[in-house]
Design an enzyme around this catalytic site. Sequence first.
Site, short mmCIF file in Angstrom:
data_model
loop_
_atom_site.label_atom_id
_atom_site.label_comp_id
_atom_site.label_asym_id
_atom_site.label_seq_id
_atom_site.Cartn_x
_atom_site.Cartn_y
_atom_site.Cartn_z
N CYS A 66 -26.92 -7.48 -15.36
CA CYS A 66 -26.95 -6.02 -15.50
C CYS A 66 -28.37 -5.65 -15.95
O CYS A 66 -29.30 -6.44 -15.74
CB CYS A 66 -25.86 -5.52 -16.45
N HIS A 99 -26.44 -27.09 -26.05
CA HIS A 99 -25.82 -26.91 -27.37
C HIS A 99 -24.51 -26.11 -27.31
O HIS A 99 -23.62 -26.34 -28.11
CB HIS A 99 -26.79 -26.20 -28.32
N ASN A 100 -24.43 -25.13 -26.41
CA ASN A 100 -23.26 -24.23 -26.40
C ASN A 100 -22.32 -24.50 -25.23
O ASN A 100 -21.29 -23.83 -25.13
CB ASN A 100 -23.71 -22.77 -26.34
#
Lengths: 145, 145
Positions: A66, A99-100
């Site tokens: 977006c 990491h995520n």
Amino acid sequence: MPKTIAIACDHAGFPLKEALKKACGDRYRWLDLGTNSTDSVSYADFGEHLAKAIGAGRADYGILICGTGIGISIAANRYAHIRAAVCTSSTMARLARAHNNANVLALGARIIGAEVALDCIDTFMTTDFEGGRHQARVDKLNTGL
Amino acid sequence: MPKTIAIACDHAGFPLKEALKKACGDRYRWLDLGTNSTDSVSYADFGEHLAKAIGAGRADYGILICGTGIGISIAANRYAHIRAAVCTSSTMARLARAHNNANVLALGARIIGAEVALDCIDTFMTTDFEGGRHQARVDKLNTGL
């Protein structure tokens, strides 16, 4: 076999979506969930469409675009199976995967240019989750809140 | 009367949290939810703490800090009353407030420096939501997914 990436955007992200699909060629298989013009739509709807497509197993990864990447990523992150990462650099894209274990990359068409976006995508799609000490944190994002 | 900002971070964000509180002086009133050392903790826990503090009316706005801002913002965005925006520039902070009515600013201590973070905070705290065409999109983030 190329990986399938679901991709969705609002009107602000539409031109970048088209440019990125073209630039990536056949490196990935695309599940294009729209929007498909610059007519005004809601980023919240398209973040939801992508979250549901990944939930249904239609794609393993997602890209959301977006104006800033912020609104559309908040919409997707309302779903517990989505970990959508707003990234403005390939460094962030690398850490979001490592990491995520992010499964969705969120980009801002009014914030970064196409070459930076391409670097984010390539880094995101080629970086593995490190697991280890990061696993319990990711597990909590998915189920524990 | 200064606005109250809840602030929370993980170990990666702790030094920046302290630096930002000091640099902002008494411009804001802080509700510091920790962490308060560089000992390893989970960003998911601190994102949750901040979301619950805002839900309970203990603060109007929040700042979250981890290595990238990504993990801690995903945790907070699991809560429907939170709109947490990962920002790497004051431009993003401005648009997060003006278009998304973000109530939480998420910063990456390993991505941006203290001066950029300060500009993000000041822009975030002084930019009003534009409403208008953005209102229905924000309403959907809160209730409609």
